[in-house]
Design a protein around this motif. Structure first.
Motif, PDB file in Angstrom:
ATOM      1  N   GLU A 125      41.608   7.467  78.628  1.00  0.00           N
ATOM      2  CA  GLU A 125      42.475   6.924  79.671  1.00  0.00           C
ATOM      3  C   GLU A 125      43.936   6.914  79.246  1.00  0.00           C
ATOM      4  OE1 GLU A 125      40.764   3.099  80.585  1.00  0.00           O
ATOM      5  OE2 GLU A 125      39.190   4.025  81.807  1.00  0.00           O
ATOM      6  N   ALA A 126      44.172   7.056  77.936  1.00  0.00           N
ATOM      7  CA  ALA A 126      45.537   7.111  77.422  1.00  0.00           C
ATOM      8  C   ALA A 126      45.554   7.960  76.161  1.00  0.00           C
ATOM      9  CB  ALA A 126      46.070   5.714  77.123  1.00  0.00           C
ATOM     10  N   LEU A 127      46.690   8.586  75.919  1.00  0.00           N
ATOM     11  CA  LEU A 127      46.910   9.295  74.661  1.00  0.00           C
ATOM     12  C   LEU A 127      47.960   8.547  73.875  1.00  0.00           C
ATOM     13  CD1 LEU A 127      47.065  13.134  75.436  1.00  0.00           C
ATOM     14  CD2 LEU A 127      45.331  11.889  74.153  1.00  0.00           C
ATOM     15  N   VAL A 128      47.791   8.533  72.563  1.00  0.00           N
ATOM     16  CA  VAL A 128      48.787   7.986  71.655  1.00  0.00           C
ATOM     17  C   VAL A 128      49.130   9.067  70.647  1.00  0.00           C
ATOM     18  CG1 VAL A 128      48.085   5.580  71.934  1.00  0.00           C
ATOM     19  CG2 VAL A 128      47.038   6.966  70.120  1.00  0.00           C
ATOM     20  N   LEU A 129      50.285   8.927  70.037  1.00  0.00           N
ATOM     21  CA  LEU A 129      50.681   9.877  69.003  1.00  0.00           C
ATOM     22  C   LEU A 129      51.723   9.240  68.114  1.00  0.00           C
ATOM     23  CD1 LEU A 129      53.730  11.218  69.713  1.00  0.00           C
ATOM     24  CD2 LEU A 129      52.382  12.158  71.578  1.00  0.00           C
ATOM     25  N   GLU A 130      51.850   9.802  66.940  1.00  0.00           N
ATOM     26  CA  GLU A 130      52.857   9.368  65.985  1.00  0.00           C
ATOM     27  C   GLU A 130      53.662  10.591  65.606  1.00  0.00           C
ATOM     28  OE1 GLU A 130      54.777   8.938  62.207  1.00  0.00           O
ATOM     29  OE2 GLU A 130      52.975  10.148  62.452  1.00  0.00           O
ATOM     30  N   THR A 131      54.976  10.441  65.609  1.00  0.00           N
ATOM     31  CA  THR A 131      55.869  11.494  65.152  1.00  0.00           C
ATOM     32  C   THR A 131      56.929  10.824  64.290  1.00  0.00           C
ATOM     33  OG1 THR A 131      57.147  13.447  65.835  1.00  0.00           O
ATOM     34  CG2 THR A 131      57.414  11.443  67.174  1.00  0.00           C
ATOM     35  N   GLY A 132      57.906  11.576  63.857  1.00  0.00           N
ATOM     36  CA  GLY A 132      58.904  11.005  62.978  1.00  0.00           C
ATOM     37  C   GLY A 132      60.316  11.291  63.425  1.00  0.00           C
ATOM     38  N   ILE A 133      61.249  10.499  62.912  1.00  0.00           N
ATOM     39  CA  ILE A 133      62.643  10.623  63.325  1.00  0.00           C
ATOM     40  C   ILE A 133      63.273  11.942  62.892  1.00  0.00           C
ATOM     41  CG2 ILE A 133      62.969   8.131  63.453  1.00  0.00           C
ATOM     42  CD1 ILE A 133      64.470   8.300  60.764  1.00  0.00           C
ATOM     43  N   ALA A 134      62.679  12.641  61.929  1.00  0.00           N
ATOM     44  CA  ALA A 134      63.195  13.946  61.514  1.00  0.00           C
ATOM     45  C   ALA A 134      62.689  15.073  62.412  1.00  0.00           C
ATOM     46  CB  ALA A 134      62.829  14.223  60.055  1.00  0.00           C
ATOM     47  N   GLN A 135      62.045  14.707  63.523  1.00  0.00           N
ATOM     48  CA  GLN A 135      61.550  15.685  64.487  1.00  0.00           C
ATOM     49  C   GLN A 135      62.115  15.370  65.876  1.00  0.00           C
ATOM     50  OE1 GLN A 135      57.502  14.745  62.698  1.00  0.00           O
ATOM     51  NE2 GLN A 135      57.113  16.692  63.727  1.00  0.00           N
TER      52      GLN A 135
END
Length: 169
Positions: A120-130
């Motif tokens: 029902e939802a997607l989550v993700l983690e990324t970084g400030i250098a992207q």
């Protein structure tokens, strides 16, 4: 998005040679940007349907060359009013294929396949250098959510979520 019409997205095993090569490339990208690879614990079984899927995008206009990856796995993160979440992992487009809308195409594919599997939802983690990844996610309807996962307390980390129940994309 005429430039992406010759792209075919295929579900593959995490150990598929094309997947392994592209994951190694994305890990080198993390080393260049952050000084080390992503050390989030991953089990290849996390990407086996129905609890996950790993995809490779192939450029059929270029002899079927693998040009991008993306995956999702079930998550225990409760966000946006649901516990039925999946986490996006290993989004990557090879440098020579960037700027063609492939990341947006792969992301939409991940959203559709995760929703079809009950997320029902997607989550993700990324970084400030992207910053290009952050721009992609924000322009695709993702909003900041509290930190989660391996890098939840890292000042370099940014976490996002998207409610798939109200998505028309």
């Amino acid at each position: 998005m005429a430039e992406t019409t010759a792209v075919r997205i295929t579900r593959v095993d995490y150990g598929d040679p094309d997947a392994v090569r592209l994951v190694a490339e994305v890990q080198q990208e993390y080393v260049r940007r952050y000084g080390s690879p992503d050390d989030t614990p991953l089990d290849p079984l996390m990407f086996v349907p129905p609890t996950g899927s790993f995809f490779v995008a192939y450029d059929d206009a270029d002899a079927g060359r693998p040009v991008a990856t993306g995956a999702w796995r079930r998550s225990d993160v409760v966000v946006l009013g649901t516990a039925r979440t999946a986490e996006v992992k290993r989004m990557y487009v090879v440098e020579s294929a960037r700027g063609r809308g492939l990341a947006r195409l792969v992301l939409a594919h991940l959203e559709a396949t995760a929703a079809a599997a009950g997320a029902e939802a997607l989550v993700l983690e990324t970084g400030i250098a992207q910053p290009e990844a952050i721009a992609l996610y924000e322009s695709s309807g993702y909003t900041r959510v509290p930190g989660f996962g391996h890098y939840r307390d890292s000042p370099l980390s940014r976490c996002y979520g998207k409610d798939l129940r109200c998505s028309s994309r």
